[in-house]
Scaffold this active site. Structure first.
Site, PDB file in Angstrom:
ATOM      1  N   ASP A 134       0.884  -1.170   0.000  1.00  0.00           N
ATOM      2  CA  ASP A 134       0.000   0.000   0.000  1.00  0.00           C
ATOM      3  C   ASP A 134       0.921   1.218   0.000  1.00  0.00           C
ATOM      4  O   ASP A 134       1.537   1.533   1.014  1.00  0.00           O
ATOM      5  CB  ASP A 134      -0.890  -0.028   1.254  1.00  0.00           C
ATOM      6  N   LYS A 180       2.334  11.215  -3.767  1.00  0.00           N
ATOM      7  CA  LYS A 180       1.293  10.434  -4.444  1.00  0.00           C
ATOM      8  C   LYS A 180       0.238  11.327  -5.095  1.00  0.00           C
ATOM      9  O   LYS A 180      -0.389  10.940  -6.076  1.00  0.00           O
ATOM     10  CB  LYS A 180       0.639   9.499  -3.422  1.00  0.00           C
ATOM     11  N   GLU A 216      -7.571   0.416  -4.274  1.00  0.00           N
ATOM     12  CA  GLU A 216      -7.585   0.386  -2.806  1.00  0.00           C
ATOM     13  C   GLU A 216      -8.918  -0.098  -2.229  1.00  0.00           C
ATOM     14  O   GLU A 216      -8.916  -0.952  -1.334  1.00  0.00           O
ATOM     15  CB  GLU A 216      -7.187   1.763  -2.257  1.00  0.00           C
ATOM     16  N   ASP A 262     -12.754   5.669   2.854  1.00  0.00           N
ATOM     17  CA  ASP A 262     -11.328   5.725   3.177  1.00  0.00           C
ATOM     18  C   ASP A 262     -10.963   7.163   3.551  1.00  0.00           C
ATOM     19  O   ASP A 262     -10.882   8.039   2.691  1.00  0.00           O
ATOM     20  CB  ASP A 262     -10.527   5.243   1.949  1.00  0.00           C
TER      21      ASP A 262
END
Ligand code: NAG
Ligand code: NAG
Ligand code: NAG
Length: 443
Positions: free
Chosen positions: A38, A101, A208, A231
């Protein structure tokens, strides 16, 4: 606080075929050959599926820490990664890169970049290909001082690789890596490139929310059709609606707010404490060391308020604005903060968590009661108020039995185990993205 969010509708289609499989039960359990990763915006983790126990091991570093901050720093001599980079951030902000990211594989216009630069203490420029470069005081072997987001990612991934090799006592080079559901092909390609720069061979990219649903084994549970994955991490909120049909995961709609998360809640708490200090001492706290100590104390307080009704923030103040230092002894300052205060100063932010949930249900015309399981992912979903809001919205208890920080890496690792043929089920994920992917920006 600015809050741009985006909704991506449509049919990023993830298909998971399940088929029977003959367990190789007479063979000794093989060593995991493929790891799951991850690569997160704020934290990154690595895991491996253990054929013997059927469990995923999160591979910890030498100090027993399960995840590393997604931070890379350059000090003119060395490249520091993870905790080491975080620890020196305050002293070297221009060369300590985080949040890479958000920029990986993404083209920017000058105007778009201008909106971002103010958020960061390091320099970012756009190169000829429209991609972001970080300008740091560090030259690579070619004398280049501009780092790409994928190079930053590769340093994080290399550190994870070393951790895995140390824990598994074997060379590791094959991986399954997760990406946000909204990542387009180019962002996926650059994520793959980051992994390849770190010496990995990427066998599969998994989204994800699918990884999280996989970690909960929701594809195996009968009677489940609609799964909502929420999330909420350090800086982003992603909501995805997955549909399970005959063992296939179908991502139906995704919505999110790319500037909402734990850092925002900390910022509110920080402002609250600074105001209390100013009221008490009639002076402003500005000393960088004191501010850094306060930042850590604020994070600690926020975490304690997850488990207790009150927490006591404690800080040693060394100097105030306009004064070089306080005589000799630092002042010991303490402040009691209760959960209700924390909830009040963040109430508008917490309410925003429900917005993308509304959007996703609207877009799919799905009534709330038809959501069968709600999966909470990301550290900020530990906050009791966030859980309560979601529970009350759906009138059912969200699924939280897996540590929310680890659900995604557990899912990637399970997928890695499947590909390695070590899981008693053969699962292959096929992903298709609709050519008509719609993005709607919301405030
Ligand atoms: C991504 O990589 C694949 C395989 O190398 C390539 O065919 C494709 O054109 C790339 N897409 C983009 C948008 O970069
Ligand atoms: C948080 O809890 C830990 C362990 O109980 C304690 O040591 C620490 O002082 C607490 N911090 C705050 C800010 O309440
Ligand atoms: C969470 O998921 C597990 C695995 O599917 C399931 O057994 C459990 O009942 C779920 N818990 C809640 C509160 O939904």
């Amino acid at each position: 606080m600015s809050s741009t969010g985006c909704t991506i509708l449509g049919s990023a289609v993830l298909t998971l075929f399940l088929a029977g499989y003959l367990a190789q039960r007479y063979l000794p359990p093989p060593k995991p050959k493929i790891v799951g990763i991850d690569l997160g915006t704020t934290f990154s983790c690595i895991g491996a599926y253990q054929a013997g126990t059927g469990e995923v091991n999160i591979l910890e570093d030498k100090l027993g820490r399960k995840c590393i901050p997604s931070i890379v720093a350059f000090n003119g001599k060395d490249i520091l990664v993870g905790h080491a980079a975080a620890e020196q951030a305050e002293h070297n902000p221009q060369n300590t890169v985080y949040d890479a990211k958000r920029f990986i594989g993404k083209g920017f216009t000058d105007e778009e970049l201008q909106k971002e630069v103010g958020r960061y203490p390091f320099q970012m420029v756009i190169s000829e290909d429209g991609m972001i470069r970080y300008q740091v005081h560090h030259a690579d072997e070619n004398g280049n001082k501009e780092m790409t987001p994928e190079v930053i990612g590769s340093h994080i991934l290399r550190q994870l690789k070393e951790t895995a090799e140390h824990r598994l006592d074997a060379k590791v080079h094959r991986t399954v890596i997760s990406v946000p559901a909204e990542f387009d092909e180019q962002q996926r390609n650059y994520t793959r490139k980051a992994a390849e720069l770190a010496g990995f061979d990427v066998l599969r990219i998994i989204t994800e929310p699918t990884a999280a649903a996989l970690a909960y084994g929701l594809h195996k549970k009968s009677g489940i059709r609609n799964v909502l994955v929420v999330d909420l991490g350090g800086g982003t909120l992603d909501v995805s609606l997955l549909n399970i049909q005959g063992g296939m995961f179908l991502t139906q709609a995704i919505a999110g707010n790319n500037h909402l998360g734990g850092q925002d809640f900390n910022q509110r708490l920080m402002s609250h404490v600074l105001q209390q200090i100013a009221d008490h001492f009639h002076r402003q706290l500005t000393d960088p060391e004191d501010m850094q100590a306060l930042r850590l104390a604020v994070e600690d307080t926020k975490q304690n308020l997850t488990y207790h009704d009150t927490a006591t923030l404690s800080l040693h103040i060394h100097s105030f604005h306009g004064k070089v230092s306080l005589s000799t002894e630092p002042i010991h300052y303490e402040l009691n903060i209760d959960r209700r205060t924390f909830e009040n100063i963040n109430s508008d932010l917490f309410d925003k968590v429900l917005e993308p949930i509304d959007r996703v249900l609207e877009a799919t015309e799905l009534p709330r009661e038809d959501v069968d399981e709600i999966v909470l992912v990301g550290g900020s979903t530990r906050i009791p108020k966030v859980r309560r809001l979601i529970r009350e919205y759906f009138g059912k208890i969200p699924n939280t039995s897996i540590e929310p920080e680890l659900a995604v890496v557990m899912g990637s690792s399970l997928q890695a185990g499947v590909i390695g043929g070590m899981w008693p089920l053969t699962v292959s994920a096929i992903e298709q993205r609709s050519p008509v992917l719609k993005k709607i920006h919301v405030q």
